[in-house]
Design an enzyme around this catalytic site. Structure first.
Site, PDB file in Angstrom:
ATOM      1  CE  LYS A  73      44.207  38.729  38.315  1.00  0.00           C
ATOM      2  NZ  LYS A  73      44.427  37.738  37.232  1.00  0.00           N
ATOM      3  CE  LYS A 123      49.903  31.874  37.720  1.00  0.00           C
ATOM      4  NZ  LYS A 123      49.051  31.620  36.551  1.00  0.00           N
ATOM      5  NE  ARG A 153      38.137  32.868  36.800  1.00  0.00           N
ATOM      6  CZ  ARG A 153      38.215  32.108  35.720  1.00  0.00           C
ATOM      7  NH1 ARG A 153      37.214  31.307  35.402  1.00  0.00           N
ATOM      8  NH2 ARG A 153      39.283  32.160  34.942  1.00  0.00           N
TER       9      ARG A 153
END
Length: 462
Positions: A231, A243, A317
């Site tokens: 990743k 965030k 993901r």
């Protein structure tokens, strides 16, 4: 061995004998029984030295100069196999050698090397450091090779995103490939859509630096096919599900999976393992702009599965889904992916024990054995099929962020599993890639995790 630049510039070793100062690595029993050099023993007893774990006592000569050092191993030296890393940060600069030590030469030297790491790219003054003579019975080439891979991973993670964005990560990828004469293919920007990597494009399109898919091939056809996927989120704002600032502070490390995969690839190529190696790294910056992907959007993946975006901060993901699908099309004998994927893995196991997932029990056993042999900790978590239902959503095949927040590391792994259908030997590593506290073998900062164990396992395949 052809050393890579990351170890060449900071090699903590000397390889030829000469004038070097002795280090006496001792336990409390050595002091009590007097089974060490008499001069060192006399100074230890006069100083009240107890050989406590990691303690250092410098020994003067009769004329007041530095004559050597005592290094305490504590009563159970086997519990701290890389304790000698502390020597690399506490001894005065100069040349040293180990005179006595109840440790294997490889552990002793590897520990010192791990502890010698310094990230001083942005320091105006560089620190002087001690150097250690490598004993003849140590496997110096393999130790240097492992350190090179670890230092590469640490450097990449520690470098801030203004100097390690997608373009710079591609340069580092190419530099590694060029050094070992590996083939490189890069797909960038809108070409990701042409070549059917829609999720990589979706996550990275809001950044001023184009998203890209990096691929490296090395080795010969006919050998075991090993594919590494990492990743490469160079910075993660969280996207539109932004965030808080406290959670963004360490997000330069969100490409830690890519960094670790590159460190592992270095070890494999430098050792000239008989492996048909493929390295795939999807690289993005999860930024915020008018064209950022949104909560509620639905996108089709490379595999054809549709994914509903229920949290733009679950972006890792997504890019891995396309990369794993691509890797899986080649039917590798072994596929490993590494990612700084979930906080849930850290809650379950803490920052220093990476979680891994696989349905291959033989692979799980072999990886666990390699972990024990190398003192490189990992821990298997289950791909529990009972949680598959959490990935369901009403209007798409999958959600990227199941509601409720339970079993987050497992549901993330189950999500990735949906994109691996041809490869029977696959393991997903959910790593932290950061050392939050200084340890003898690791300063605070970017960290290589699990790659020494993986190197050991892959070497056994070769």
């Amino acid at each position: 061995m052809a050393q890579y630049e990351y170890i060449e510039r900071t090699s903590p070793f000397i390889t030829k004998g000469g004038k070097s100062l002795p280090i006496f690595a001792v336990t409390p029993a050595h002091i009590e029984t007097g089974t060490i050099d008499p001069v060192a023993l006399d100074w230890a007893r006069k100083s009240g030295y107890k050989a406590e774990t990691g303690s250092v006592l410098l020994i003067p000569t009769s004329d007041g100069h530095l004559g050597g050092a005592l290094f305490g191993l504590g009563s159970h030296p086997a519990e701290s196999p890389f304790l000698t890393g502390k020597l690399a940060r506490t001894l005065p600069a100069g040349d040293w050698h180990i005179e006595t030590a109840p440790l294997t030469a490889n552990r002793l030297i590897l520990g010192f090397g791990l502890g010698s790491y310094r990230f001083e790219r942005y320091k105006s003054e560089k620190s002087d450091a001690p150097k250690l003579l490598i004993p003849q019975d140590a496997d110096s080439n393999d130790i240097k090779r492992q350190l090179a891979g670890i230092f590469l991973a640490r450097d990449l993670i520690n470098t801030p995103t203004n100097d390690m964005g997608p373009e710079e990560l591609e340069k580092a990828f190419r530099a590694l490939a060029d050094h070992y004469k590996a083939e490189v293919t890069v797909i960038t920007g809108e070409n990701l859509l042409t070549h059917n990597f829609p999720l990589v494009h979706t996550v990275g399109r809001a950044s001023t630096e184009a998203p890209r898919l990096l691929e490296m091939r090395w080795g010969k056809k006919g050998h075991k096919k090993v594919t590494l996927v990492g990743k490469g989120v160079c910075f993660d704002t969280g996207g539109l599900d932004i965030k808080p600032s406290s959670s963004m502070a360490l997000m330069k490390k969100d490409m830690g999976g890519a960094a670790n995969v590159l460190g592992l690839a270095l070890m494999i190529m430098d050792a000239k393992l008989k492996i048909d190696l493929r390295v795939i790294v999807p690289v993005v910056e999860n930024a915020i702009a008018g064209n950022a992907f949104r909560p509620g959007d639905v996108y089709k993946s490379r595999k054809g599965l549709t994914v509903q975006i229920d949290n733009t901060d679950a972006e890792g993901r997504l890019i891995l889904a396309d990369a794993l699908s691509y890797a899986d099309e080649d039917h590798p004998d072994l596929m490993i992916d590494m990612a700084t994927l979930t906080g849930a893995a850290r809650v379950a196991l803490g920052p220093d024990l990476p979680a891994f997932f696989t349905n291959d029990d033989d692979l799980a056993y072999e990886l666990s054995e390699a972990s024990l042999e190398t003192d490189d900790p990992i821990w298997r978590l289950p791909l529990f099929p009972g949680y598959e239902k959490l990935l369901r959503t009403q209007i798409a095949d999958l959600t990227n962020a199941p509601s409720g927040g339970m079993a987050g590391a497992i549901t993330a792994a189950l999500f990735l599993k949906r994109f691996v259908t041809n490869t029977t030997s696959w393991a997903h590593f959910d790593i932290f890639a950061w050392s939050s506290q200084e340890r003898p073998h690791s300063p605070v900062g970017g960290e290589a995790q699990a790659i020494r164990a993986l190197y050991r396992h892959i070497a056994s395949l070769a």
